[in-house]
Design a protein around this motif. Structure first.
Motif, short mmCIF file in Angstrom:
data_model
loop_
_atom_site.label_atom_id
_atom_site.label_comp_id
_atom_site.label_asym_id
_atom_site.label_seq_id
_atom_site.Cartn_x
_atom_site.Cartn_y
_atom_site.Cartn_z
N SER A 35 -43.23 30.68 -26.41
CA SER A 35 -44.24 30.22 -25.79
C SER A 35 -45.43 29.54 -26.49
O SER A 35 -45.76 30.23 -27.45
CB SER A 35 -44.93 30.96 -24.45
OG SER A 35 -45.22 32.35 -25.40
N ARG B 140 -49.26 24.58 -21.52
CA ARG B 140 -48.08 25.34 -21.78
C ARG B 140 -46.88 24.73 -20.76
O ARG B 140 -45.70 24.39 -21.38
CB ARG B 140 -47.88 26.84 -21.44
CG ARG B 140 -48.68 27.51 -22.56
CD ARG B 140 -48.89 29.10 -22.32
NE ARG B 140 -49.00 29.80 -23.67
CZ ARG B 140 -49.34 31.24 -23.53
NH1 ARG B 140 -49.41 31.64 -22.22
NH2 ARG B 140 -49.49 31.78 -24.81
N HIS C 243 -43.45 23.23 -22.30
CA HIS C 243 -42.36 23.87 -22.27
C HIS C 243 -41.35 23.09 -21.56
O HIS C 243 -39.94 22.94 -21.90
CB HIS C 243 -42.60 25.17 -21.54
CG HIS C 243 -43.57 26.06 -22.08
ND1 HIS C 243 -43.94 27.39 -21.56
CD2 HIS C 243 -43.77 26.35 -23.41
CE1 HIS C 243 -44.87 27.95 -22.38
NE2 HIS C 243 -44.66 27.43 -23.49
N TYR D 182 -36.50 32.28 -23.67
CA TYR D 182 -37.88 32.06 -23.55
C TYR D 182 -38.69 33.39 -23.76
O TYR D 182 -38.37 34.59 -23.03
CB TYR D 182 -37.93 31.54 -22.16
CG TYR D 182 -39.59 31.20 -21.92
CD1 TYR D 182 -40.33 30.45 -22.86
CD2 TYR D 182 -40.12 32.07 -20.88
CE1 TYR D 182 -41.77 30.15 -22.45
CE2 TYR D 182 -41.65 31.93 -20.60
CZ TYR D 182 -42.39 30.90 -21.32
OH TYR D 182 -43.60 30.69 -20.93
N SER E 139 -41.43 35.16 -22.28
CA SER E 139 -42.39 35.23 -21.24
C SER E 139 -43.37 36.31 -21.50
O SER E 139 -43.62 36.71 -22.55
CB SER E 139 -41.52 35.45 -19.95
OG SER E 139 -42.40 35.44 -18.94
N HIS F 136 -46.51 31.39 -17.39
CA HIS F 136 -45.20 31.96 -17.85
C HIS F 136 -44.18 31.91 -16.48
O HIS F 136 -42.98 31.59 -16.63
CB HIS F 136 -45.22 33.45 -18.32
CG HIS F 136 -45.73 33.56 -19.58
ND1 HIS F 136 -44.94 33.05 -20.89
CD2 HIS F 136 -47.06 34.01 -20.25
CE1 HIS F 136 -45.96 33.20 -21.65
NE2 HIS F 136 -46.89 33.91 -21.23
N THR G 218 -42.87 28.39 -15.76
CA THR G 218 -41.83 28.21 -16.85
C THR G 218 -40.63 28.76 -16.68
O THR G 218 -39.35 28.23 -16.79
CB THR G 218 -42.29 28.65 -18.34
OG1 THR G 218 -43.58 27.87 -18.64
CG2 THR G 218 -41.15 28.12 -19.54
#
Length: 287
Positions: free
Chosen positions: A73, A80, A84, A101, A103, A118, A121
């Motif tokens: 991240s 972000r 991402h 990923y 998170s 997060h 994403t």
């Protein structure tokens, strides 16, 4: 080949260090915005490739021939999701066989401000239909040990976590777990809740520090607003001070506590206890 984003960051370097114990360095791709900062990695045989979030086309070249990607991240809170998305789209275009990923612990039910990007994403990854694994990292022990010099100087640790318990682990443990996931098959579709085996309150942290140094240390619990003000008075920028204050309040609510043994299982050993990390931090300070 295995690509690591943010490879010159604190976690990225540790992941590459762990991967080098398991695969040839030539099979590791370090994607970075500043290739000059990665010359030490290049000397080890790691492939260093330029990639910038603001230049989507750079990721196509960075992911050429790559099979698996670890998307660490971004450190730029507030930007972000867009950043991402750029990586996820490039990974899909490269037809990678796995996207991992990093998170945050209990992302889908956490009250932490940090969880928002997060969660977004994770949704982008799901929508992409890429084979993916989510590594929900708990709190880094270094988030507290980096403040040891100030605590030693003042003789008191401040915060607003109350009696909240924190299941932290050092970055190195999370890095080892990520390396395990990247080098073992059957990971797609999994979500790992990664947290330390042992939890602690900030009062206990102060006690561990006191025992390790022989100096009396106490923990002073403040209101969230007073803690944020104290951080800003110490020079912490306003947006980040709010994130830290919110995280401490989240700790009081149990957001940084977990009974999951996923980290232990991936490591094949217990996670590193906070008192050990404190002693290691003190040794580094003394050097």
């Amino acid at each position: 080949m295995l690509a690591i984003t943010g490879a010159t960051g604190q976690l990225g370097r540790l992941v590459i260090e762990a991967l080098r114990q398991q695969v040839p360095a030539s099979q590791i791709v370090a994607t970075v915005r500043d290739v000059h900062k990665a010359q030490d990695l290049a000397k080890l045989g790691v492939q260093v490739r330029y990639a910038d979030y603001t230049q989507p086309e750079s990721w196509r070249d960075a992911f050429a021939g790559v099979n698996k990607v670890l998307l660490i991240s971004s450190s730029e809170v507030g930007q972000r999701v867009a950043q991402h998305r750029t990586v996820i789209e490039a990974a899909k275009a490269a037809h990678v066989t796995l996207l991992a990923y990093t998170s945050i612990l209990k992302a889908d039910r956490s009250s932490l401000m940090l969880a928002e990007e997060h969660v977004a994403t994770e949704a982008l990854i799901q929508e992409s239909a890429l084979p993916a694994v989510i590594l929900r990292n708990g709190w880094y022990s270094e988030n507290y040990t980096m403040g040891i010099p100030a605590i030693l100087q003042q003789g008191v640790m401040i915060g607003c976590a109350g009696e909240g318990r924190i299941s932290s682990a050092p970055r190195r443990d999370y890095a080892e777990a990520a390396a395990h996931v990247l080098t073992h098959e059957g990971q797609a579709g999994k979500i790992y809740e990664l947290a330390g085996d042992q939890s602690f309150t900030l009062a206990e942290f102060a006690d561990y520090l006191s025992k390790a140094t022989g100096q009396p240390m106490t923990y002073q619990n403040l209101s969230e607003s007073d803690y944020i003000q104290a951080l800003e008075s110490a020079g912490v920028p306003a947006p980040f001070s709010m994130v830290l204050g919110n995280a401490e309040t989240g700790a009081a609510a149990g957001d940084l506590l977990s009974s999951s043994n996923d980290l232990r299982l991936l490591l094949g050993r217990p996670s590193t206890p906070i008192d050990v990390t404190i002693k290691e931090a003190l040794s580094e300070i003394a050097e």
